[in-house]
Design a protein around this motif. Structure first.
Motif, PDB file in Angstrom:
ATOM      1  N   TRP A  88      -7.098  17.182  -4.391  1.00  0.00           N
ATOM      2  CA  TRP A  88      -7.103  16.091  -5.371  1.00  0.00           C
ATOM      3  C   TRP A  88      -5.680  15.672  -5.751  1.00  0.00           C
ATOM      4  CZ3 TRP A  88     -11.427  13.761  -5.282  1.00  0.00           C
ATOM      5  CH2 TRP A  88     -12.595  14.481  -5.050  1.00  0.00           C
ATOM      6  N   VAL A  89      -4.787  16.652  -5.836  1.00  0.00           N
ATOM      7  CA  VAL A  89      -3.378  16.347  -6.111  1.00  0.00           C
ATOM      8  C   VAL A  89      -2.786  15.556  -4.940  1.00  0.00           C
ATOM      9  CG1 VAL A  89      -1.080  17.365  -6.434  1.00  0.00           C
ATOM     10  CG2 VAL A  89      -3.050  18.331  -7.636  1.00  0.00           C
ATOM     11  N   SER A  90      -3.137  15.984  -3.728  1.00  0.00           N
ATOM     12  CA  SER A  90      -2.651  15.282  -2.528  1.00  0.00           C
ATOM     13  C   SER A  90      -3.173  13.849  -2.495  1.00  0.00           C
ATOM     14  CB  SER A  90      -3.081  16.020  -1.264  1.00  0.00           C
ATOM     15  OG  SER A  90      -2.546  17.321  -1.251  1.00  0.00           O
ATOM     16  N   LEU A  91      -4.415  13.673  -2.861  1.00  0.00           N
ATOM     17  CA  LEU A  91      -4.998  12.330  -2.886  1.00  0.00           C
ATOM     18  C   LEU A  91      -4.287  11.440  -3.905  1.00  0.00           C
ATOM     19  CD1 LEU A  91      -7.223  10.445  -1.818  1.00  0.00           C
ATOM     20  CD2 LEU A  91      -8.694  11.288  -3.648  1.00  0.00           C
ATOM     21  N   LEU A  92      -3.985  12.004  -5.074  1.00  0.00           N
ATOM     22  CA  LEU A  92      -3.252  11.246  -6.095  1.00  0.00           C
ATOM     23  C   LEU A  92      -1.852  10.874  -5.606  1.00  0.00           C
ATOM     24  CD1 LEU A  92      -4.248  13.051  -9.418  1.00  0.00           C
ATOM     25  CD2 LEU A  92      -4.804  10.709  -8.750  1.00  0.00           C
ATOM     26  N   LEU A  93      -1.206  11.800  -4.898  1.00  0.00           N
ATOM     27  CA  LEU A  93       0.121  11.524  -4.349  1.00  0.00           C
ATOM     28  C   LEU A  93       0.063  10.415  -3.295  1.00  0.00           C
ATOM     29  CD1 LEU A  93       1.735  15.074  -4.019  1.00  0.00           C
ATOM     30  CD2 LEU A  93       2.453  13.207  -5.514  1.00  0.00           C
ATOM     31  N   ILE A  94      -0.975  10.428  -2.482  1.00  0.00           N
ATOM     32  CA  ILE A  94      -1.141   9.378  -1.457  1.00  0.00           C
ATOM     33  C   ILE A  94      -1.304   8.014  -2.119  1.00  0.00           C
ATOM     34  CG2 ILE A  94      -2.776   8.463   0.262  1.00  0.00           C
ATOM     35  CD1 ILE A  94      -3.037  11.303   1.352  1.00  0.00           C
ATOM     36  N   LEU A  95      -1.987   7.965  -3.262  1.00  0.00           N
ATOM     37  CA  LEU A  95      -2.153   6.699  -3.982  1.00  0.00           C
ATOM     38  C   LEU A  95      -0.810   6.127  -4.435  1.00  0.00           C
ATOM     39  CD1 LEU A  95      -5.332   7.447  -6.145  1.00  0.00           C
ATOM     40  CD2 LEU A  95      -5.182   6.113  -4.037  1.00  0.00           C
ATOM     41  N   GLY A  96       0.211   6.985  -4.524  1.00  0.00           N
ATOM     42  CA  GLY A  96       1.558   6.529  -4.878  1.00  0.00           C
ATOM     43  C   GLY A  96       2.169   5.606  -3.829  1.00  0.00           C
ATOM     44  N   SER A  97       1.589   5.577  -2.633  1.00  0.00           N
ATOM     45  CA  SER A  97       2.104   4.699  -1.566  1.00  0.00           C
ATOM     46  C   SER A  97       1.637   3.252  -1.744  1.00  0.00           C
ATOM     47  CB  SER A  97       1.648   5.209  -0.197  1.00  0.00           C
ATOM     48  OG  SER A  97       0.227   5.091  -0.077  1.00  0.00           O
ATOM     49  N   ILE A  98       0.599   3.039  -2.532  1.00  0.00           N
ATOM     50  CA  ILE A  98       0.002   1.704  -2.663  1.00  0.00           C
ATOM     51  C   ILE A  98       1.007   0.663  -3.167  1.00  0.00           C
ATOM     52  CG2 ILE A  98      -1.736   0.359  -3.935  1.00  0.00           C
ATOM     53  CD1 ILE A  98      -3.623   2.772  -3.626  1.00  0.00           C
ATOM     54  N   PRO A  99       1.842   0.953  -4.193  1.00  0.00           N
ATOM     55  CA  PRO A  99       2.816  -0.066  -4.620  1.00  0.00           C
ATOM     56  C   PRO A  99       3.748  -0.519  -3.495  1.00  0.00           C
ATOM     57  CG  PRO A  99       2.658   1.643  -6.273  1.00  0.00           C
ATOM     58  CD  PRO A  99       1.863   2.113  -5.101  1.00  0.00           C
ATOM     59  N   PHE A 100       4.147   0.401  -2.622  1.00  0.00           N
ATOM     60  CA  PHE A 100       5.022   0.033  -1.512  1.00  0.00           C
ATOM     61  C   PHE A 100       4.319  -0.952  -0.573  1.00  0.00           C
ATOM     62  CE2 PHE A 100       6.806   4.107  -2.850  1.00  0.00           C
ATOM     63  CZ  PHE A 100       8.135   3.769  -2.994  1.00  0.00           C
ATOM     64  N   PHE A 101       3.050  -0.701  -0.297  1.00  0.00           N
ATOM     65  CA  PHE A 101       2.277  -1.617   0.550  1.00  0.00           C
ATOM     66  C   PHE A 101       2.127  -2.990  -0.122  1.00  0.00           C
ATOM     67  CE2 PHE A 101       0.258   2.476   2.146  1.00  0.00           C
ATOM     68  CZ  PHE A 101       0.989   2.503   3.316  1.00  0.00           C
ATOM     69  N   LEU A 102       1.793  -2.980  -1.404  1.00  0.00           N
ATOM     70  CA  LEU A 102       1.568  -4.240  -2.129  1.00  0.00           C
ATOM     71  C   LEU A 102       2.850  -5.063  -2.246  1.00  0.00           C
ATOM     72  CD1 LEU A 102      -0.814  -3.076  -5.014  1.00  0.00           C
ATOM     73  CD2 LEU A 102      -1.425  -4.312  -2.932  1.00  0.00           C
ATOM     74  N   PHE A 103       3.954  -4.410  -2.622  1.00  0.00           N
ATOM     75  CA  PHE A 103       5.215  -5.131  -2.780  1.00  0.00           C
ATOM     76  C   PHE A 103       5.747  -5.601  -1.428  1.00  0.00           C
ATOM     77  CE2 PHE A 103       4.827  -3.511  -6.943  1.00  0.00           C
ATOM     78  CZ  PHE A 103       5.714  -4.196  -7.760  1.00  0.00           C
ATOM     79  N   GLY A 104       5.484  -4.824  -0.384  1.00  0.00           N
ATOM     80  CA  GLY A 104       5.902  -5.244   0.957  1.00  0.00           C
ATOM     81  C   GLY A 104       5.155  -6.472   1.428  1.00  0.00           C
ATOM     82  N   VAL A 105       3.853  -6.464   1.269  1.00  0.00           N
ATOM     83  CA  VAL A 105       3.028  -7.589   1.727  1.00  0.00           C
ATOM     84  C   VAL A 105       3.317  -8.850   0.928  1.00  0.00           C
ATOM     85  CG1 VAL A 105       0.645  -8.432   1.790  1.00  0.00           C
ATOM     86  CG2 VAL A 105       1.185  -6.191   2.720  1.00  0.00           C
TER      87      VAL A 105
END
Length: 199
Positions: A88-105
């Motif tokens: 669950w901690v790993s999953l939360l950490l993976i969600l931290g990548s979403i801003p990079f995807f959104l700001f990049g797109v």
């Protein structure tokens, strides 16, 4: 017990292979993903040209690497510690990548009949627009490079004093007549700094 160990080993192998594939694909897949997502979301016929800056691809790449590093960290911590909440901690950490995807797109700029529109990499879907009738000065900036004078960028200054620089690439070159036409509609001419270079 042997079945549980076998499944755990398979999962670890799958996570490791996935992380390696993501790391390798992060070198070229941002070009594909960003292009297709932006094409679907933002591209339309009224835009003369549409440019995706390198920062968009770089942000998307960082997002992919974030996921890969999180997967490798998950494997390392699972090997070192037997902690049940790790996934669950790993999953939360993976969600931290979403801003990079959104700001990049959402990082791009384009020109149309109204003006120039920029969505900077520091903002998400916030477009700064500079309209043709707000421009008070337009200048081609030449630079000397290895003894040769080349056109580097267009500088456009608004009535409020804001400076907009368009790198001189093939898209600007192909639409130069359109830009000149819009400037002439607002009683402006395109000047240059050639005289300053040879003073």
């Amino acid at each position: 017990m042997s079945r549980l160990s076998f499944n755990s080993e398979n999962t670890s192998n799958l996570i490791l292979v996935s992380a390696i594939i993501i790391i390798i694909s992060s070198l070229f897949m941002p070009l594909v993903f960003v292009y297709f997502i932006q094409d679907y979301l933002y591209l339309s016929g009224d835009k003369w040209f549409y440019v995706t800056p390198p920062s968009a691809y770089l942000l998307f790449m960082i997002g992919m690497l974030w996921v890969a590093v999180t997967l490798l960290l998950h494997l390392f911590l699972r090997w070192k510690f037997d902690w049940k909440g790790l996934k669950w901690v790993s999953l939360l950490l993976i969600l931290g990548s979403i801003p990079f995807f959104l700001f990049g797109v959402s990082n791009y700029y384009y020109l149309d009949d109204k003006g120039m529109h920029f969505n900077d990499h520091k903002t998400f879907n916030t477009i700064d627009s500079y309209y043709w009738n707000d421009i008070k000065e337009a200048k081609e900036i030449f630079v000397k490079s290895n003894g040769v004078t080349v056109l580097d960028h267009l500088t456009l200054i608004t009535k409020s004093g804001e400076v907009v620089e368009l790198p001189y690439n093939t898209k600007v070159q192909n639409n130069k007549f359109k830009i000149i036409e819009k400037l002439q509609e607002n009683n402006l001419s395109l000047t240059n700094n050639m005289g300053d270079l040879y003073e």
